[in-house]
Design a protein around this motif. Sequence first.
Motif, PDB file in Angstrom:
ATOM      1  N   LEU A 187      -8.124  -4.318  -5.190  1.00  0.00           N
ATOM      2  CA  LEU A 187      -9.266  -4.180  -6.017  1.00  0.00           C
ATOM      3  C   LEU A 187      -9.069  -3.438  -7.446  1.00  0.00           C
ATOM      4  O   LEU A 187      -9.453  -3.754  -8.335  1.00  0.00           O
ATOM      5  CB  LEU A 187     -10.648  -3.450  -5.297  1.00  0.00           C
ATOM      6  N   ALA A 188      -7.971  -2.740  -7.245  1.00  0.00           N
ATOM      7  CA  ALA A 188      -7.487  -1.911  -8.411  1.00  0.00           C
ATOM      8  C   ALA A 188      -6.859  -3.078  -9.558  1.00  0.00           C
ATOM      9  O   ALA A 188      -7.361  -2.715 -10.692  1.00  0.00           O
ATOM     10  CB  ALA A 188      -6.264  -0.924  -8.087  1.00  0.00           C
ATOM     11  N   THR A 215      -6.059   2.683   6.863  1.00  0.00           N
ATOM     12  CA  THR A 215      -4.863   1.577   5.953  1.00  0.00           C
ATOM     13  C   THR A 215      -5.322   0.427   5.640  1.00  0.00           C
ATOM     14  O   THR A 215      -4.813   0.192   4.400  1.00  0.00           O
ATOM     15  CB  THR A 215      -3.616   1.611   7.125  1.00  0.00           C
ATOM     16  N   ASN A 216      -6.000  -0.250   6.170  1.00  0.00           N
ATOM     17  CA  ASN A 216      -6.558  -1.613   5.463  1.00  0.00           C
ATOM     18  C   ASN A 216      -7.316  -1.195   4.546  1.00  0.00           C
ATOM     19  O   ASN A 216      -7.356  -2.091   3.372  1.00  0.00           O
ATOM     20  CB  ASN A 216      -7.333  -2.288   6.923  1.00  0.00           C
ATOM     21  N   TYR A 217      -8.175  -0.297   4.602  1.00  0.00           N
ATOM     22  CA  TYR A 217      -9.153  -0.139   3.169  1.00  0.00           C
ATOM     23  C   TYR A 217      -8.103   0.474   2.150  1.00  0.00           C
ATOM     24  O   TYR A 217      -8.441  -0.229   1.089  1.00  0.00           O
ATOM     25  CB  TYR A 217     -10.046   1.213   3.699  1.00  0.00           C
ATOM     26  N   VAL A 218      -7.301   1.054   2.159  1.00  0.00           N
ATOM     27  CA  VAL A 218      -6.289   1.450   0.874  1.00  0.00           C
ATOM     28  C   VAL A 218      -5.687   0.296   0.556  1.00  0.00           C
ATOM     29  O   VAL A 218      -5.278   0.155  -0.675  1.00  0.00           O
ATOM     30  CB  VAL A 218      -5.279   2.741   1.676  1.00  0.00           C
ATOM     31  N   MET A 219      -5.263  -0.688   1.478  1.00  0.00           N
ATOM     32  CA  MET A 219      -4.479  -2.011   1.227  1.00  0.00           C
ATOM     33  C   MET A 219      -5.544  -2.515   0.239  1.00  0.00           C
ATOM     34  O   MET A 219      -4.994  -3.249  -0.675  1.00  0.00           O
ATOM     35  CB  MET A 219      -3.997  -2.619   2.524  1.00  0.00           C
ATOM     36  N   GLU A 272      -8.002  -1.628  -1.505  1.00  0.00           N
ATOM     37  CA  GLU A 272      -8.299  -1.021  -2.651  1.00  0.00           C
ATOM     38  C   GLU A 272      -7.247  -0.912  -3.627  1.00  0.00           C
ATOM     39  O   GLU A 272      -7.465  -1.248  -4.792  1.00  0.00           O
ATOM     40  CB  GLU A 272      -8.749   0.552  -2.187  1.00  0.00           C
ATOM     41  N   LEU A 273      -6.197  -0.542  -3.167  1.00  0.00           N
ATOM     42  CA  LEU A 273      -5.029  -0.303  -4.225  1.00  0.00           C
ATOM     43  C   LEU A 273      -3.877  -1.427  -4.077  1.00  0.00           C
ATOM     44  O   LEU A 273      -3.064  -1.291  -5.003  1.00  0.00           O
ATOM     45  CB  LEU A 273      -4.308   1.080  -3.937  1.00  0.00           C
ATOM     46  N   GLY A 274      -3.998  -2.227  -3.026  1.00  0.00           N
ATOM     47  CA  GLY A 274      -2.749  -3.106  -2.831  1.00  0.00           C
ATOM     48  C   GLY A 274      -1.733  -2.749  -2.165  1.00  0.00           C
ATOM     49  O   GLY A 274      -0.645  -3.546  -2.024  1.00  0.00           O
ATOM     50  N   ALA A 288      -1.118   5.975  -2.802  1.00  0.00           N
ATOM     51  CA  ALA A 288      -1.503   5.160  -1.691  1.00  0.00           C
ATOM     52  C   ALA A 288      -1.617   6.554  -0.458  1.00  0.00           C
ATOM     53  O   ALA A 288      -2.502   6.492   0.350  1.00  0.00           O
ATOM     54  CB  ALA A 288      -1.006   4.147  -1.206  1.00  0.00           C
ATOM     55  N   MET A 289      -0.332   7.165  -0.479  1.00  0.00           N
ATOM     56  CA  MET A 289      -0.375   7.998   0.564  1.00  0.00           C
ATOM     57  C   MET A 289      -1.363   9.111   0.577  1.00  0.00           C
ATOM     58  O   MET A 289      -2.237   9.420   1.398  1.00  0.00           O
ATOM     59  CB  MET A 289       1.185   8.633   0.647  1.00  0.00           C
TER      60      MET A 289
END
Length: 792
Positions: A172-173, A253-257, A259-261, A372-373
Amino acid sequence: MRFSESWLREWVDPEIDTAALVHQLTMAGLEVDSVEPVAPPLDGVVVGRIAEIVPHPDADRLRVCRVDIGDGTLLQVVCGAPNAREGLLAPLATVGAQLPDGPKIKRSKLRGVESHGMLCSAIELGLGEAAEGLLELPEGLEPGAPLAAALGLDDTAIEVDLTPNRGDCLGLAGIAREVGVLNRARVTPVAAEPVEAAVDDTFPVELAAPEGCPRYLGRVIRGIDPHATTPAWMQERLRRSGVRSLGPLVDVTNYVMLELGQPMHAFDLARLEGGIVVRWAEAGEKLLLLDGREVELDAETLVIADHGQAVAIAGVMGGELSGVADDTGTLFLESAFFAPTAIAGRARRYGMHTDASHRFERGVDPELQRRAMERATRLLLDIVGGTPGPIVEASDEAHLPRPATVRLRRERVRRLLGIDIPDDDVEEILARLGMEAVAAADGWEVRAPSYRFDVAIEADLIEELARIHGYEAIPPSRPHGAMTILPEPERRADAQRVAGTLVERGYHEAITFSFVDPARQALLDPGHEAIALANPISSDLAVMRTTLWVGLLDAVAHNLRRQQPRVRLFETGLRYLQGTDGIVQEPMVAGVACGTADPEQWGEAAREIDFFDVKGDVEALLGLTGPASDSIFVPEKRPALHPGQSARILRGDREIGWIGSLGPQVAQKMGLKGRILLFELSLSALGQGEAPSYATLSRFPAIRRDLAVVVDESLPSGDLCATVREAAGPWLLELQLFDIYVGKGVDSNRKSLALGLTLQHPSRTLKDNEVDTVIEGVVQRLRDDHGADLRE
């Protein structure tokens, strides 16, 4: 990439509606594949609070609930959901509501107790797949509020079909960054502040394959709550993005993926041994994957391993034995950069395609891992609690990609786009794209940001200028250029002339894959070693073709199975051979024919096509650039062709192709029936014929003499005709083979050939004795060279 519009607008909110946003994304090269509402219509469905609950008097599995909907009255609703309890907020479909793909709610009696509505699960509302209980709504919602408004369901899910070079928009970023650039709008990224370590616990990390993984970050988080659940807002965002909720550890982890790719993975630290090692797999090493399959790894697969065994296929999928479970209390969180070349094709090799491999194959920002971390750590602490340790990072700067610096010239921009973009506009567009532009004499030196790994050459920058300036803002104009008429050599037969000739003779053009099945390739052309693909689409498209027959015969089989018994197909294309200096790409024309010689008609009986029908088609091609007689057909064997019905085609001393009937054993293995004729010619050889030349027509009469000679049955008629032409000399105007006879009156193993010789002198009338002399010379030459006898 699928995301909800409301989530995107939290990052960037331009003053345009959904239709304009979709059009804008598509015109910028991020093609929108679909736009759908995130929920079906839910008129009549409201937020309800269970105020009281008592057992049903006549049914053990049912309970009678009194539900508060905010109007001062309590509705009586019979419910059988196991999670129904006092104080629970849940969706209530009131009387008259129409559920998606379900019944219209009516006042009813269940085992004698009236029910004035229906408490609903997620699946009944079209909001999920869970049907084991009521959809539990978050606290703070007002009873009686329309459910769609309370949950923000007045939203659309947008799916963008990205080209492989735009991996930066697989989060999304990246989408928000593009929308901000297009609209000159402010982008508000999510906070990813560093999380201070609360304990000193670390887990060692080692890079044994830095060329495949030049950066790897890990973090230990202890004391998490294994009974925590994913917040409703996160579950809903995942659902709107097409991702199923699997529990808070995986969901984060899926949400961050999304969100940030940045794909991430969580290991159960208690199941890891010694430390993490990123290495190449050992040939034959086995791994039990999260989907329950056990795969045998090859030496070209990058793996994440502990000191005992491989625990994940890097960038693709984790292993079952190290994955998080319901009783996980300590996490090891992973965030890594994997080189696209190390991940490309690995998922398909093991019959998979995952969200992580999709992103790593296209490229992930090599500077994104720490952010991301930190983001994932903060989300996990807020949801499952725990105490984090410090981030452990292993990196190899030599193998990390460097942002490209590209020269951009004003003149080149004008030539490619056809317009002049002012310097100030160019610099502003590049700055909005996150690029650093330094002015130069003829343009700029531009340095791309780390997330734009697709920008490598000047044309990439010009494409960016066109996208952001707007394709619609580029005025249409007619091309300008000198209209030079190029010569068309008559001695050259290009692919278009060849195709036109075959179409005139009843063939249809086919276009088949250059990738073919290795088994069929070996069956039809065992004499050439096929070039194997490093990353095949599928196992039956794993090698490059060495003959066009493979695809054409598959096309014939396809037609025969669909009741098309008469087939004429040809194809022009490349075949690929191993040469001494690398791969040789040779242009070829090939054809295949089966069925009757002519279309069904009343004037002539049906006759199956034979060798000489197709030989005539080939001679028509050979005649495009010179007399067909300049080429000879030499009977020879070829593994795929029928013995005795195959010939090598020579022009001079050079082999230019093959013709023949498909061998019966080969046809049987390919599932083909009936006689099938094939030919294949080198296009370059066809283009090296003789140019037409002028010759004066003789005004004097021609004389024809016929000869019948008996020769060995094995003698090719072409050899005999070549001898006659040579012996007859310049007066021979035409030679015609008009009869072949084998049978009574002719010795066994011999055959009679009848030839018509037409003689003509260019400047006078030939005399009988002159003609007799020529014929006697021809007969004598045939006796000497071929042991021919005149047939009485």
